[in-house]
Design an enzyme around this catalytic site. Structure first.
Site, PDB file in Angstrom:
ATOM      1  CG  ASP A   1     -28.275  64.691  48.003  1.00 37.34           C
ATOM      2  OD1 ASP A   1     -27.763  65.827  48.104  1.00 37.34           O
ATOM      3  OD2 ASP A   1     -28.547  64.175  46.905  1.00 37.34           O
TER       4      ASP A   1
ATOM      5  CG  ASP B   1     -23.538  66.697  48.030  1.00 39.56           C
ATOM      6  OD1 ASP B   1     -23.422  65.599  47.463  1.00 39.56           O
ATOM      7  OD2 ASP B   1     -24.527  67.444  47.878  1.00 39.56           O
TER       8      ASP B   1
ATOM      9  CG  ASP C   1     -22.927  74.204  40.183  1.00 39.38           C
ATOM     10  OD1 ASP C   1     -22.778  74.490  41.390  1.00 39.38           O
ATOM     11  OD2 ASP C   1     -23.786  73.397  39.786  1.00 39.38           O
TER      12      ASP C   1
HETATM   13  P1  ATP Z   1     -29.379  68.760  44.828  1.00 37.06           P
HETATM   14  O1  ATP Z   1     -28.596  67.647  45.470  1.00 37.06           O
HETATM   15  O2  ATP Z   1     -30.371  69.395  45.707  1.00 37.06           O
HETATM   16  O3  ATP Z   1     -29.911  68.429  43.505  1.00 37.06           O
HETATM   17  P2  ATP Z   1     -26.804  70.007  44.804  1.00 37.06           P
HETATM   18  O4  ATP Z   1     -26.403  71.440  44.644  1.00 37.06           O
HETATM   19  O5  ATP Z   1     -26.438  69.346  46.085  1.00 37.06           O
HETATM   20  O6  ATP Z   1     -28.352  69.946  44.526  1.00 37.06           O
HETATM   21  P3  ATP Z   1     -25.304  67.902  43.587  1.00 37.06           P
HETATM   22  O7  ATP Z   1     -25.393  67.370  42.204  1.00 37.06           O
HETATM   23  O8  ATP Z   1     -25.634  67.025  44.726  1.00 37.06           O
HETATM   24  O9  ATP Z   1     -26.186  69.210  43.603  1.00 37.06           O
HETATM   25  O10 ATP Z   1     -23.820  68.448  43.738  1.00 37.06           O
HETATM   26  C1  ATP Z   1     -23.300  68.889  44.975  1.00 37.06           C
HETATM   27  C2  ATP Z   1     -22.431  70.117  44.784  1.00 37.06           C
HETATM   28  O11 ATP Z   1     -21.344  69.811  43.902  1.00 37.06           O
HETATM   29  C3  ATP Z   1     -23.113  71.286  44.127  1.00 37.06           C
HETATM   30  O12 ATP Z   1     -23.816  72.070  45.055  1.00 37.06           O
HETATM   31  C4  ATP Z   1     -21.952  72.029  43.519  1.00 37.06           C
HETATM   32  O13 ATP Z   1     -21.252  72.773  44.489  1.00 37.06           O
HETATM   33  C5  ATP Z   1     -21.047  70.904  43.056  1.00 37.06           C
HETATM   34  N1  ATP Z   1     -21.345  70.515  41.658  1.00 37.06           N
HETATM   35  C6  ATP Z   1     -22.184  69.556  41.255  1.00 37.06           C
HETATM   36  N2  ATP Z   1     -22.213  69.447  39.935  1.00 37.06           N
HETATM   37  C7  ATP Z   1     -21.368  70.371  39.463  1.00 37.06           C
HETATM   38  C8  ATP Z   1     -20.939  70.752  38.168  1.00 37.06           C
HETATM   39  N3  ATP Z   1     -21.433  70.156  37.082  1.00 37.06           N
HETATM   40  N4  ATP Z   1     -20.027  71.741  38.069  1.00 37.06           N
HETATM   41  C9  ATP Z   1     -19.519  72.324  39.172  1.00 37.06           C
HETATM   42  N5  ATP Z   1     -19.883  72.027  40.408  1.00 37.06           N
HETATM   43  C10 ATP Z   1     -20.789  71.052  40.573  1.00 37.06           C
HETATM   44 MG    MG Z   2     -26.666  67.312  46.610  1.00 38.44          MG
END
Ligand code: ATP
Ligand code: MG
Length: 405
Positions: A30, A32, A109
């Site tokens: 997805d 963001d 993170d």
């Molecule tokens: P995926 O969507 O592929 O599982 P993602 O890295 O995009 O991985 P998301 O949960 O969609 O993960 O979160 C988007 C972004 O928000 C992350 O890449 C990170 O930068 C930030 N993020 C998400 N969760 C946290 C957290 N618990 N602490 C700090 N930053 C976070």
């Molecule tokens: Mg994501």
């Protein structure tokens, strides 16, 4: 999407998993978006927009079935606006202090999750040396790892998830505190852990991830009864049922077959259920009621750490309770069993048990033949399939994701 924000005078970047996965040549799950527009301002730009989450306020912009998460740049907050960022025992309960893009990078993170794709000039902005870690296959938490895990213990699970999914190594200082701090997961609401467990095990690398979770002592925090059961061996064989079930799940995902949380949890909790039911049977209970009681008890204990929604808890228990009925092949019974709405899932479960050597493979083969001879097996009700698909697309709402974005 990004241009709508830009044309309205705001800054907009792609961030997080979308950028990371594109740079790695993988298909992003997805996208963001991070912007300097406040959530209310985002809503003014997009009609099809909903603001969600109290602790971590963000905008969901709907495009047909897709949802794009739009988060406003945040900072760690420093003194002022303390009511917008609430920390208790080091854990972040509210994270709504807005800031600049470079501040926003620092509160993310991992370094590889803090890369921004800027539509202004099509460049990748790297405030945290994420490109190097990305190239070298490393997961590195920003800031002081111990403090970052205390702020949000789910980051430990995220470390393991990305390591499993991307095949990355967890950098030493990011790795070291995980096991000692694993107990902090107890502080995380069980509904949020449920969402995380789905991401851990339905992301296509369940087996890898499972082994890593056990390695870091995290699995026992999520599934204490299963960990307990796995520590026993039977007839000198380590129990391999869960491993097989998870690799089966991974394969289904590779083949783009549907996977349901009910089946996943049925697999993950089967060992403790089976053991407890065995105990009840020794005490004189028949197989079906023994499984019913054991299933109910294991599920209610499990809900303390990772809560399983009822709509999956019921079918999960059906899958267990149907197992002894496969053994009864007399008369019209097989005909009746085959029409049970959960027959197909229960049969897949039976195959798994046979593969793991837990039940006779002759029995599984008999049911395979029986289905061939008796018309086509019942497909799952289509309404349920449609609902599941919709649900899978929907992101968990920000309500229980305190520092997500
Ligand atoms: P995926 O969507 O592929 O599982 P993602 O890295 O995009 O991985 P998301 O949960 O969609 O993960 O979160 C988007 C972004 O928000 C992350 O890449 C990170 O930068 C930030 N993020 C998400 N969760 C946290 C957290 N618990 N602490 C700090 N930053 C976070
Ligand atoms: Mg994501």
């Amino acid at each position: 999407m990004l241009y709508r924000l830009k044309n309205a005078g705001y800054r907009a970047c792609l961030v997080g998993g979308g950028v990371r996965d594109l740079l790695l040549g993988r298909e992003p799950k997805d996208f963001d978006v991070a912007t300097d527009a406040r959530p209310e301002q985002v809503r003014q730009v997009f009609r099809n927009c909903r603001l969600i989450g109290r602790r971590f306020r963000l905008a969901h912009v709907h495009f047909g079935r897709e949802i794009i998460e739009v988060a406003t740049f945040r900072s760690m907050g420093d003194g002022e606006q303390q009511d917008q960022r609430q920390v208790e025992n080091g854990m972040i309960l509210r994270d709504n202090v807005y800031g600049t893009i470079d501040e926003d990078a620092q509160r993310r993170d991992f370094t590889i999750n803090a890369l921004y794709y800027d539509i202004e000039d099509f460049s990748v902005l790297d405030y945290a040396n994420g490109m190097q870690d990305l190239r070298e296959g490393r997961l590195r938490l920003l800031g002081d790892p111990e403090q970052r895990y205390r702020e949000d213990p789910v980051r430990m699970l995220r470390a393991v998830r990305f390591a499993g999914k991307l095949g990355f190594l967890i950098e030493e200082q990011t790795e070291a505190p995980i096991e000692p701090l694993s107990g902090l997961l107890q502080e995380v609401p069980s509904a949020r852990l449920y969402e995380e467990v789905l991401k851990l095990f339905l992301g296509g690398s369940a087996l890898e991830t499972f082994e890593k979770l056990r390695h870091y002592g995290l699995f026992s925090r999520l599934f204490p009864a299963t960990e307990e059961a796995l520590s026993h061996e039977e007839h000198d064989f380590p129990i391999t049922f869960v491993n097989r079930g998870l690799s089966n799940t991974d394969q289904r995902i590779r083949e783009e077959k549907p996977v349901t949380p009910a089946f996943l949890f049925a697999v993950l909790l089967w060992e403790p259920v089976r053991r407890l039911a065995g105990q009840y049977m020794e005490e004189g209970l028949a197989a079906v009621p023994a499984l019913q009681d054991a299933g109910r008890e294991v599920l209610s204990a499990q809900n303390q750490s990772v809560s399983i929604p009822k709509r999956f808890g019921y079918p999960m228990r059906d899958i267990w309770q149907l197992q002894p009925r496969f053994e009864n092949r007399a008369g019209k019974r097989p005909q009746r069993l085959i029409t049970h709405p959960k027959f197909r899932a229960a049969y897949d479960f039976l195959l798994l048990r046979a593969e793991a050597g837990e039940t006779d493979s002759e029995l599984a083969a008999w049911w395979t033949d029986f289905q061939k001879e008796n018309a086509s097996p019942q497909p799952e009700p289509t309404e349920q399939k449609r609902r599941r698909r919709r649900r899978r697309r929907r992101k968990p709402d920000g309500e229980d994701k305190p520092v997500d974005g």
